[in-house]
Design a protein around this motif. Structure first.
Motif, short mmCIF file in Angstrom:
data_model
loop_
_atom_site.label_atom_id
_atom_site.label_comp_id
_atom_site.label_asym_id
_atom_site.label_seq_id
_atom_site.Cartn_x
_atom_site.Cartn_y
_atom_site.Cartn_z
N LEU B 18 0.69 -1.07 -0.07
CA LEU B 18 0.03 -0.03 0.01
C LEU B 18 0.92 1.29 -0.08
O LEU B 18 0.70 2.27 -0.75
N ARG B 19 2.02 1.29 0.97
CA ARG B 19 2.79 2.34 0.93
C ARG B 19 3.59 2.54 -0.16
O ARG B 19 3.73 3.73 -0.87
N ASN B 137 11.48 -2.77 12.56
CA ASN B 137 10.77 -2.56 13.94
C ASN B 137 9.56 -1.33 13.66
O ASN B 137 9.10 -0.82 14.54
N ILE B 138 9.13 -1.43 12.43
CA ILE B 138 7.81 -0.61 12.07
C ILE B 138 6.84 -1.43 12.77
O ILE B 138 6.39 -2.43 12.27
N PRO B 139 5.90 -0.98 13.55
CA PRO B 139 4.88 -1.74 14.04
C PRO B 139 3.84 -2.24 13.02
O PRO B 139 3.44 -1.52 11.99
N ALA B 140 3.37 -3.35 13.04
CA ALA B 140 2.69 -4.09 11.92
C ALA B 140 1.40 -3.15 11.70
O ALA B 140 0.89 -3.08 10.52
N LYS B 145 -2.04 1.51 8.16
CA LYS B 145 -3.05 2.51 8.39
C LYS B 145 -2.73 3.80 7.57
O LYS B 145 -1.87 4.77 8.02
N LEU B 146 -3.25 3.75 6.16
CA LEU B 146 -2.81 5.00 5.43
C LEU B 146 -3.12 6.35 5.88
O LEU B 146 -2.69 7.31 5.50
N SER B 147 -4.16 6.13 6.81
CA SER B 147 -4.45 7.58 7.33
C SER B 147 -3.54 8.49 8.43
O SER B 147 -3.85 9.54 8.67
N GLU B 148 -2.56 7.72 8.83
CA GLU B 148 -1.46 8.27 9.44
C GLU B 148 -0.30 8.05 8.94
O GLU B 148 0.19 7.25 8.05
N PRO B 149 0.86 8.97 8.90
CA PRO B 149 2.08 8.94 8.58
C PRO B 149 2.89 7.87 9.10
O PRO B 149 2.50 7.67 10.39
N LEU B 150 3.85 7.40 8.57
CA LEU B 150 4.86 6.46 9.14
C LEU B 150 5.76 7.50 9.44
O LEU B 150 6.73 7.66 8.56
N GLU B 176 6.88 9.26 5.91
CA GLU B 176 7.99 10.29 6.90
C GLU B 176 9.00 9.27 7.65
O GLU B 176 9.58 9.72 8.62
N LEU B 177 9.13 8.08 6.74
CA LEU B 177 10.50 7.27 7.45
C LEU B 177 11.54 7.92 7.29
O LEU B 177 11.85 8.75 6.17
N GLU B 178 12.40 7.69 8.14
CA GLU B 178 13.80 8.15 8.10
C GLU B 178 14.77 7.09 8.16
O GLU B 178 14.91 6.36 9.31
N ALA B 179 15.67 6.87 7.04
CA ALA B 179 16.52 5.76 7.18
C ALA B 179 17.81 6.06 7.81
O ALA B 179 18.23 7.19 7.63
#
Lengths: 215, 215
Positions: B18-19, B137-140, B145-150, B176-179
């Motif tokens: 989805l993302r 480590n991203i919570p499953a 939940k596309l309504s919220e940023p990651l 908004e993930l940061e590597a």
């Protein structure tokens, strides 16, 4: 609370003393009381010029044990057994371990004892004490920087619920730290291993003082 | 980029699809192509009603390998060897492992293979592939939940610098993930162990979907 720091003259120990002594009675311990005295004078002077209140007391490592409800072990993990052998009266005490055994190769490598973690080793060495792992992942450079808030998450784990609760209360009394209940002492290896991880992140990502926040 | 997900019909796999499919060409793989087809229809429909663009393609796990520059292994760690035995053409590919081997006792326990971590095991099983640990480590519950940023930090480690860089680029293209560059693959056990740690934190602190942010 009455909180004492074994190895209180190191960078992290002094930083903790600076933060804790504003709200708690703090005992800085060292093998040599003169060193503790010098650390207390330095920290006390810094707090005084900042106009902050403090309650800081120099003593020996044994003095820390004799006077404190919570005893923080802020020593290199390799000195653990020798330090414990030199102390009496640890039975029944809450002992907070922030030790993270590691070695430096081409990266920082977590190097736990065969028991699984420094905190688990400490609990086995001191079966009648209440070991709590906490404060493991706060970047050393941030403890002493009173001009900045400490706004990290602090994992707290223990097999002794009363000791864990009291330690979480202590954590939450410092700056903007947030205690998180991570469960039994068996999870301490995962917490200790975060410290070499964040040091590696700082190194490979060219950052400084990397800490962790859970959200 | 062309990104394929082995085990793409699980919760995390579908969430990644989805993302990712909004910016990349995504192949959802499954042992049975009909399952991948159904997952693509579901995800595609959700993205369509949200008015979002997407490029989603169902295939088999082998089809993922054949079509993708980056192959994500989103399968239970215990299925790893069996899955690899069923595939060909993995040589030279960037393979992203987000596997975190663990077992549930009275707490969630990290349970790595004797190689040290799932990612290290994968590198040993596939010496001619470029293994990268990332997205561990991203919570499953947050992937879908596309309504919220990651908005988490994502530790990325590998012994292959080009593969690591490309994976970090992929990470940074998602929400908004940061590597963060965590160094060599040898640090992957510390990263994988954070997942049982945050699950324990969620459980013992009565929180949901706990993720990690380094600052």
């Amino acid at each position: 609370m009455k909180v004492g720091i074994i190895g209180g003259t190191g960078g992290i120990g002094q930083g903790m003393a600076l933060r804790l002594s504003q709200n708690h009675t703090v005992y800085i311990g060292s093998r040599k009381e003169e060193k503790a005295q010098a650390a207390c004078e330095m920290c006390g002077y810094a707090l005084k010029v900042l106009g902050l209140p403090f309650d800081l007391n120099p003593t020996t490592n044994q003095g820390v044990v004799d006077n404190s409800e919570i005893v923080v072990f802020s020593i290199p993990a390799e000195n653990l057994e020798r330090t414990i052998d030199s102390l009496t009266g640890l039975e029944g005490k809450i002992i907070v371990s922030l030790m993270n055994p590691m070695i430096r190769t081409d990266y920082f490598k977590y190097n736990p004892p065969e028991e699984g973690s420094a905190a688990i080793q400490l609990q086995k060495l001191l079966p009648d004490s209440k070991i709590v792992a906490a404060f493991n992942n706060i970047p050393a450079g941030k403890w002493q920087k009173l001009s900045e808030p400490l706004d990290y998450s602090v994992c707290v784990c223990s097999d002794h619920e009363d000791a864990k609760e009291k330690t979480m209360e202590l954590v939450n009394s410092i700056s903007e730290l947030e205690a998180v209940n991570a469960g039994p002492l068996a999870v301490s290896p995962y917490i200790e291993a975060i410290t070499p991880l964040v040091i590696n992140i700082a190194r490979f990502s060219k950052k400084r003082d990397v800490g962790v926040y859970f959200k």
